[in-house]
Design a protein around this motif. Structure first.
Motif, PDB file in Angstrom:
ATOM      1  N   ARG A   1       2.522  12.577   4.638  1.00 56.90           N
ATOM      2  CA  ARG A   1       2.376  10.516   4.653  1.00 56.90           C
ATOM      3  C   ARG A   1       0.605  10.395   5.008  1.00 56.90           C
ATOM      4  NH1 ARG A   1       5.984  11.493   8.307  1.00 56.90           N
ATOM      5  NH2 ARG A   1       7.848  10.281   6.973  1.00 56.90           N
ATOM      6  N   LEU A   2       0.427   9.124   4.657  1.00 57.83           N
ATOM      7  CA  LEU A   2      -0.781   8.982   4.620  1.00 57.83           C
ATOM      8  C   LEU A   2      -1.087   8.037   5.909  1.00 57.83           C
ATOM      9  CD1 LEU A   2      -1.344   7.575   0.727  1.00 57.83           C
ATOM     10  CD2 LEU A   2      -1.973   9.238   1.562  1.00 57.83           C
ATOM     11  N   ASN A   3      -2.277   7.669   6.607  1.00 61.92           N
ATOM     12  CA  ASN A   3      -2.541   7.396   8.016  1.00 61.92           C
ATOM     13  C   ASN A   3      -1.170   7.536   8.841  1.00 61.92           C
ATOM     14  OD1 ASN A   3      -4.435   5.374   6.241  1.00 61.92           O
ATOM     15  ND2 ASN A   3      -3.118   4.123   5.379  1.00 61.92           N
ATOM     16  N   ARG A   4      -1.102   8.919   8.648  1.00 61.46           N
ATOM     17  CA  ARG A   4      -0.435   9.646   9.758  1.00 61.46           C
ATOM     18  C   ARG A   4      -1.226   9.744  11.132  1.00 61.46           C
ATOM     19  NH1 ARG A   4      -0.898  15.395   9.592  1.00 61.46           N
ATOM     20  NH2 ARG A   4      -1.950  16.248   8.069  1.00 61.46           N
ATOM     21  N   GLN A   5      -0.490   9.470  12.072  1.00 59.53           N
ATOM     22  CA  GLN A   5      -1.315  10.029  13.327  1.00 59.53           C
ATOM     23  C   GLN A   5      -1.072  11.688  13.134  1.00 59.53           C
ATOM     24  OE1 GLN A   5      -2.373   7.626  15.815  1.00 59.53           O
ATOM     25  NE2 GLN A   5      -1.938   6.239  14.118  1.00 59.53           N
ATOM     26  N   ASN A   6      -2.382  12.167  14.044  1.00 58.32           N
ATOM     27  CA  ASN A   6      -2.801  13.167  14.571  1.00 58.32           C
ATOM     28  C   ASN A   6      -2.199  14.174  16.057  1.00 58.32           C
ATOM     29  OD1 ASN A   6      -4.496  13.607  11.467  1.00 58.32           O
ATOM     30  ND2 ASN A   6      -5.467  12.974  12.372  1.00 58.32           N
TER      31      ASN A   6
ATOM     32  N   GLU B   1       0.757  -1.553  -0.111  1.00 56.10           N
ATOM     33  CA  GLU B   1       0.043  -0.093   0.338  1.00 56.10           C
ATOM     34  C   GLU B   1       1.076   0.871  -0.501  1.00 56.10           C
ATOM     35  OE1 GLU B   1      -2.948   0.342   0.239  1.00 56.10           O
ATOM     36  OE2 GLU B   1      -3.306  -2.017  -0.910  1.00 56.10           O
TER      37      GLU B   1
ATOM     38  N   LYS C   1       0.975  10.155  -0.150  1.00 55.84           N
ATOM     39  CA  LYS C   1       0.611  11.156  -1.430  1.00 55.84           C
ATOM     40  C   LYS C   1       1.654  10.870  -2.715  1.00 55.84           C
ATOM     41  CE  LYS C   1      -2.570  13.089   2.261  1.00 55.84           C
ATOM     42  NZ  LYS C   1      -2.534  14.889   2.845  1.00 55.84           N
TER      43      LYS C   1
ATOM     44  N   LEU D   1       2.395   4.797   1.161  1.00 53.12           N
ATOM     45  CA  LEU D   1       2.502   5.762   2.209  1.00 53.12           C
ATOM     46  C   LEU D   1       2.550   7.051   1.933  1.00 53.12           C
ATOM     47  CD1 LEU D   1       5.216   3.188   3.939  1.00 53.12           C
ATOM     48  CD2 LEU D   1       2.431   2.968   3.927  1.00 53.12           C
TER      49      LEU D   1
END
Length: 365
Positions: free
Chosen positions: A360-365, A329, A333, A331
């Motif tokens: 960065r995709l699915n990064r922690q906010n 998958e 954009k 990681l």
């Protein structure tokens, strides 16, 4: 020629000056000697004892002659070492790179000559923004920074079009030769990295438009600083391209972040210092690590570094290589390199995040 501003010293801290008040750190340092530095240059935010000296000898070394060997096993072993260096450190030294010691010395000597030109002679190259083909200035990013950095710089776009000052005599010709040879070394390293990822050797070149890619040639000068415990030559940052290749004089000052600690870089003679930059981390889908680095100062000697950032084509959409996404998958954009560069400019002083965090995709906010 008007003299550089002087700083009056009182019992309290020195008065605050802005980078616009100091047009040249070299001229300011030459004029003010051992006077305390302006408080606007107090940029140290981490303790200097957070340096892991024992790791310096562990910095990877890549023998370029082995990478270019016609012997399949020798080449394969060098590719493996290169891939490991990019994954574990994001940083390595390159030996036996084929660029002559004579040419490297000529580039360094001309770099000295440029920075030794009178301030008035360099004014025509004044910094007019990050896309200006030739720009000279001081600090790091004076238009946006709140604190300033103990550095003078010359920055040039040398690919896809070659731009360079007409003085000192001979600098342009030497730099043209050097920049093209650096580009060739970067290309071969990129091919090796591509192979280390299990891709065809030209896969990363092709998907980043490397043949017409951006190259930024920088000449950094760090004069002696009377209070090196308070100031930095460059703040912690990552680079925006694919691979940066740096050559410096014999004065140390470069540090890289590894396992949460700063590591002093002690270059081997005549080596090139290489670091993975943001676009290579993105296109490798996180397998190669773009590394934080900074420049620390001393109170005795002038350091000169000559980094060349080798990047993708400016209008190219950059994201994880499509061949990698057949098995994993994404990681990151996909974003046009020009837009990424602008994004980095806008958030480069946010200590909590970098431009890579923004894509960065699915990064922690």
């Amino acid at each position: 020629m008007a003299p550089p501003p002087t700083v009056s010293v009182s019992s309290s801290e020195p008065p605050k000056l802005h980078a616009s008040d100091i047009g040249s750190i070299k001229a300011f340092a030459d004029s003010n000697g051992l006077s305390p530095i302006p408080s606007s240059y107090y940029s140290i935010v981490e303790a200097r004892d957070d340096v892991a000296d024992h790791l310096a000898s562990s910095i990877p070394v890549i023998d370029f002659s082995l990478l270019t060997s016609d012997h399949p096993q020798i080449h394969a072993d060098a590719v493996s070492q290169l891939g490991k260096a990019c994954a574990d450190w994001g940083f390595f030294m390159v030996t036996n790179h084929g660029i002559s010691e004579k040419l490297m010395e000529e580039v360094m000597n001309k770099a000295h000559e440029f920075h030794n030109l009178p301030v008035e002679e360099k004014k025509e190259f004044g910094d007019k923004g990050p896309w200006a083909p030739i720009r000279h200035g001081t600090s790091f990013f004076p238009q946006a920074e709140k604190v300033h950095f103990w550095r003078d710089y010359l920055k040039l776009i040398t690919s896809p079009q070659f731009n360079f000052p007409h003085k000192p005599p001979g600098f342009k010709e030497v730099a043209y030769d050097y920049s093209r040879k650096i580009r060739a070394v970067a290309r071969t390293l990129l091919q090796g990295i591509s192979e280390s990822l299990g891709l065809e050797s030209k896969a990363l070149e092709d998907c980043t438009g490397f043949d017409s890619g951006l190259q930024v040639f920088a000449v950094n000068l760090y004069p002696p600083c009377p209070q090196p415990e308070l100031a930095l030559g460059m703040p912690p940052h990552t680079d925006h391209g694919l691979l940066t290749l740096l050559y410096q004089n014999e004065i140390g000052g470069l540090q890289v972040k590894h396992d949460g600690k700063w590591v002093n870089v002690n270059p081997l003679p005549n080596c090139l210092i290489a670091n993975v930059a943001d676009q290579l981390e993105a296109v490798s889908n996180g397998k190669c690590k773009s590394i934080l680095h900074r420049a620390v100062l001393n109170n005795r000697n002038t350091r000169i570094s000559i980094p060349l950032v080798n990047g993708p084509e400016v209008e190219k959409e950059i994201g994880p290589a499509s061949e990698l996404l057949e098995k994993e998958e994404p990681l990151y954009k996909t974003i046009k390199y020009r837009d990424y560069f602008q994004l980095q400019q806008e958030i480069r002083f946010n200590a909590d995040k970098g431009a890579l965090d923004e894509i960065r995709l699915n990064r922690q906010n």
